[in-house]
Structure formats: structure tokens, C-alpha cells
Design an enzyme around this catalytic site. Structure first.
Site, mmCIF file in Angstrom:
data_model
loop_
_atom_site.group_PDB
_atom_site.id
_atom_site.type_symbol
_atom_site.label_atom_id
_atom_site.label_comp_id
_atom_site.label_asym_id
_atom_site.label_seq_id
_atom_site.Cartn_x
_atom_site.Cartn_y
_atom_site.Cartn_z
ATOM 1 N N HIS A 74 0.806 -1.222 0.000
ATOM 2 C CA HIS A 74 0.000 0.000 0.000
ATOM 3 C C HIS A 74 0.836 1.267 0.000
ATOM 4 O O HIS A 74 0.315 2.352 -0.257
ATOM 5 C CB HIS A 74 -0.921 -0.002 1.227
ATOM 6 C CG HIS A 74 -1.646 -1.292 1.407
ATOM 7 N ND1 HIS A 74 -1.195 -2.282 2.264
ATOM 8 C CD2 HIS A 74 -2.764 -1.772 0.827
ATOM 9 C CE1 HIS A 74 -2.018 -3.322 2.202
ATOM 10 N NE2 HIS A 74 -2.976 -3.037 1.341
ATOM 11 N N CYS A 97 3.284 -1.271 -4.401
ATOM 12 C CA CYS A 97 2.908 -1.544 -5.787
ATOM 13 C C CYS A 97 3.441 -0.423 -6.677
ATOM 14 O O CYS A 97 3.270 0.765 -6.359
ATOM 15 C CB CYS A 97 1.388 -1.635 -5.913
ATOM 16 S SG CYS A 97 0.818 -1.768 -7.626
ATOM 17 N N HIS A 125 -7.499 4.587 4.874
ATOM 18 C CA HIS A 125 -6.882 3.475 4.152
ATOM 19 C C HIS A 125 -5.372 3.712 4.099
ATOM 20 O O HIS A 125 -4.924 4.831 3.861
ATOM 21 C CB HIS A 125 -7.459 3.373 2.738
ATOM 22 C CG HIS A 125 -7.068 2.111 2.032
ATOM 23 N ND1 HIS A 125 -5.840 1.947 1.428
ATOM 24 C CD2 HIS A 125 -7.736 0.945 1.842
ATOM 25 C CE1 HIS A 125 -5.776 0.742 0.892
ATOM 26 N NE2 HIS A 125 -6.910 0.112 1.133
ATOM 27 N N GLU A 127 -3.137 3.088 1.904
ATOM 28 C CA GLU A 127 -2.656 3.669 0.648
ATOM 29 C C GLU A 127 -2.859 5.179 0.646
ATOM 30 O O GLU A 127 -1.990 5.942 0.202
ATOM 31 C CB GLU A 127 -3.364 3.047 -0.554
ATOM 32 C CG GLU A 127 -2.870 3.632 -1.875
ATOM 33 C CD GLU A 127 -3.649 3.163 -3.090
ATOM 34 O OE1 GLU A 127 -3.722 3.928 -4.074
ATOM 35 O OE2 GLU A 127 -4.193 2.042 -3.063
ATOM 36 N N SER A 226 -10.174 -5.278 2.524
ATOM 37 C CA SER A 226 -9.682 -5.126 1.154
ATOM 38 C C SER A 226 -10.567 -4.152 0.392
ATOM 39 O O SER A 226 -11.731 -4.438 0.108
ATOM 40 C CB SER A 226 -9.667 -6.491 0.446
ATOM 41 O OG SER A 226 -9.492 -6.325 -0.952
ATOM 42 N N SER A 227 -10.018 -2.999 0.044
ATOM 43 C CA SER A 227 -10.790 -1.969 -0.648
ATOM 44 C C SER A 227 -11.336 -2.472 -1.975
ATOM 45 O O SER A 227 -12.526 -2.345 -2.267
ATOM 46 C CB SER A 227 -9.914 -0.732 -0.880
ATOM 47 O OG SER A 227 -10.601 0.247 -1.634
ATOM 48 N N ASN A 228 -10.475 -3.076 -2.795
ATOM 49 C CA ASN A 228 -10.938 -3.489 -4.126
ATOM 50 C C ASN A 228 -11.967 -4.604 -4.052
ATOM 51 O O ASN A 228 -12.885 -4.661 -4.869
ATOM 52 C CB ASN A 228 -9.743 -3.866 -5.012
ATOM 53 C CG ASN A 228 -9.174 -5.224 -4.701
ATOM 54 O OD1 ASN A 228 -9.607 -6.232 -5.248
ATOM 55 N ND2 ASN A 228 -8.192 -5.278 -3.815
ATOM 56 N N SER A 270 -6.271 -9.281 -3.974
ATOM 57 C CA SER A 270 -5.365 -9.815 -2.951
ATOM 58 C C SER A 270 -5.766 -11.209 -2.480
ATOM 59 O O SER A 270 -5.200 -11.720 -1.511
ATOM 60 C CB SER A 270 -5.301 -8.855 -1.754
ATOM 61 O OG SER A 270 -6.594 -8.487 -1.321
#
Length: 317
Positions: A74, A97, A125, A127, A226-228, A270
Site C-alpha cells: 500500500h 505496488c 486506508h 494507501e 480489502s478496498s478493491n 489480494s
């Protein structure tokens, strides 16, 4: 009852790289290896790495001198990076990433130029915390917005000196609405040449759209933080389909499947494929017959691990 599999689903290149960095570090240097924050937001992955000798911490002060430290996928703020470099660590590896690093560079560039920067993202978050932490120009400003309402409430110093960027794991539709609001509120605002939402997030959301068209129920394999993965479940729900975010096959409730002829299955970026296979096996035990993978975008992106870790490691089941 049939199973439909979204395509693509599961690991993205950034997650694959981050996990490989931790695995290779353990293999080459031995346990323990310290990782700031969960390397990726998946309980199965984190538990597996912890069993092998990874220690996940939130505060670098918890890391003993002489240790090896890895930053999570992140990303981290400049302050955290500086704190780590000031420590007497044996090695420091960055599993951020590369697509997150790209956004970091956009923010750092805005900071150097004295532009005010607006980040579209979710407060709290990791990130977002890391990205916001790339800005250090006191004459400018860095702002976080999550919705069009936030945009209209925002006060900036100079409306003619603005740029924006986004978290990489957002809803494509929601982000588009926020960007539209930014352009209406600040006509001279400048954005990135290409949307900061990463290819994997975009592709998996597109795959869920296709999946939800045919499925009666959608199961999204992914952890709650997990955001996504959350965005995938929300998208299916917006399309009028019952959708459930599950960590594993054990979370499946038979009541979800009543009267369903087609069960859609996908996985966040993930979530490892072994969890999807276990979900398929569980659904088959509950009466599903066969599985069909939908056609989707091919993904061939690979991100290299640091050169110090480019050696063969043992395959771990």
C-alpha cells in the site's frame, strides 16, 4: 445450480510482487522478517506468511535494530520512509505496488511545483495515508475527498493552481462522479493523463459487471479490509444482485443460494486462487454442477522484485 467464474479475478501483479518479496526475504535471510502493515489485505495470505516467520507491525519502533523490514504493497509516507532509513536495519525492502508509486510521484511533483493537490480516496486506508504523506509543501495544500459532496464543501487557496489524483482501488463509477464534480467546481484543475485507478481494479470491476448480468447471486472472495474486494461486492449489489464478501468457503451460508440457478464467483486482487477453488468445492458439495469461466481481458503485467531478491525460492503450497 451452475457456477460462473469471473475473468479476470484474484491476484494482480502488485500483490504477486509484494507476497514474493516477503517469501523471498524469509527464504534468503531467515525468520523473522518484519513487515510494516499487512503486506496485502487478505487474512489467508497474512496468516500464511506469519506462520513462515513474517511479523506484521504498525509502528517501526517495534522493529529491533539489525532486523529486515519490508513496506507493504500500500506504500508509506515520506515520514515513515525517513524513520526507517534512520534505523540501524540490516535491509529495507519496498513492496509498494509500482502503480501506487506512480501516484506518489504525481503528488511529490505537485508538492515541488507548489500546486495544491486533491486526492480522491477513502480516509484511513493505508494507501491514502501513504499518498497524502508525499506532500510536504507548506505553501500549497493537500486535500482528501471521497464524494461529490466533499468537492463542493472543499476550500482551497488557489483554484487556478490545482491538480488531482486517485487511490488505485476505487469504484470506477464513483470516481468518475467525483472527477466530474472536480471539473465543475474547479474548471482549471489538472488530472493525470490516465486514470490512477489501476488496471486490475478496472478489469475486475468490468468482469463483475459481466458476471452479474447472468448470476443470481455473487460471491466475492476477499477480506473485509480489502478496498478493491469491497468495491466488487458493492458493484454487484448496485446491479440488483445479492452479493456477499467472504474470506473463505466456510463463510458461505446455504440460505444465500436458495432458488439460485447460477452462482457467480470472483475474487479481489489480494485473494489467492486456492480460496476460489475451495469455494467451488463447497458450492459443488451444496449441489452445484460444473463451473464455467467467462471470457475476459487477458492480463500479462509482471512487476519484478528487487534485484537483491531475484533468486529461485522453494514453491510453497
Amino acid at each position: 445450480m451452475q457456477i460462473l467464474l469471473a475473468n479476470p479475478r484474484g491476484f494482480c501483479a502488485g500483490v504477486d510482487r509484494a507476497i514474493s518479496i516477503v517469501e523471498r526475504a524469509i527464504e534468503m535471510y531467515g525468520a523473522p522478517i518484519y513487515v510494516r502493515h499487512e503486506v496485502v489485505h487478505n487474512r489467508y495470505v497474512v496468516d500464511s506468511l506469519r506462520e513462515r516467520g513474517a511479523i506484521f507491525i504498525e509502528d517501526i519502533a517495534e522493529v529491533p535494530d539489525g532486523s529486515i523490514l519490508i513496506f507493504s504493497a500500500h506504500g508509506v509516507s515520506q515520514a515513515v520512509r525517513a524513520e526507517a532509513r534512520a534505523r540501524e536495519l540490516t535491509m529495507l525492502f519496498d513492496a509498494t505496488c509500482p502503480l501506487v508509486t506512480k501516484v506518489h510521484m504525481e503528488v511529490a511533483r505537485a508538492s515541488r511545483k507548489g500546486k495544491e493537490a486533491i486526492l480522491i480516496g477513502h480516509a484511513g486506508h493505508p494507501e491514502v495515508e501513504g499518498t497524502m504523506g508525499q506532500y510536504n509543501n507548506p505553501k500549497g495544500g493537500m486535500y482528501l475527498v471521497e464524494s461529490p459532496d466533499d468537492v463542493w464543501k472543499l476550500n482551497v487557496k488557489d483554484e487556478n493552481n490545482l491538480c488531482f489524483m486517485t487511490q488505485t482501488t476505487l469504484s470506477v463509477d464513483d470516481t468518475s462522479a467525483v472527477i466530474d464534480a472536480l471539473h465543475r467546481r474547479f474548471p482549471k484543475i489538472i488530472g493525470p493523463r490516465k486514470d490512477d485507478i489501476c488496471y486490475a481494479t478496472t478489469n475486475r470491476q468490468e468482469a463483475v459487471r459481466n458476471l452479474a448480468n447472468d448470476a443470481d447471486v455473487v460471491l466475492v472472495v476477499g477480506s473485509k479490509n480489502s478496498s478493491n474486494s469491497n468495491r466488487l461486492a458493492e458493484l454487484a449489489q448496485r446491479m440488483g444482485k445479492p452479493a456477499y464478501l467472504i474470506d473463505s468457503a466456510a463463510d458461505i451460508q446455504e440460505s444465500w443460494l436458495q432458488n439460485a440457478k447460477c452462482i457467480g464467483v470472483t475474487a479481489g486482487a489480494s485473494a489467492p486462487d486456492i480460496l476460489v477453488q475451495q469455494v467451488i468445492a463447497r458450492l459443488q458439495a451444496l449441489g452445484a454442477v460444473g463451473s464455467v469461466e467467462l471470457r475476459g481481458r487477458e492480463e500479462s503485467i509482471v512487476f519484478e522484485v528487487p534485484k537483491e531478491l531475484r533468486v529461485e525460492v522453494k514453491q510453497v503450497d
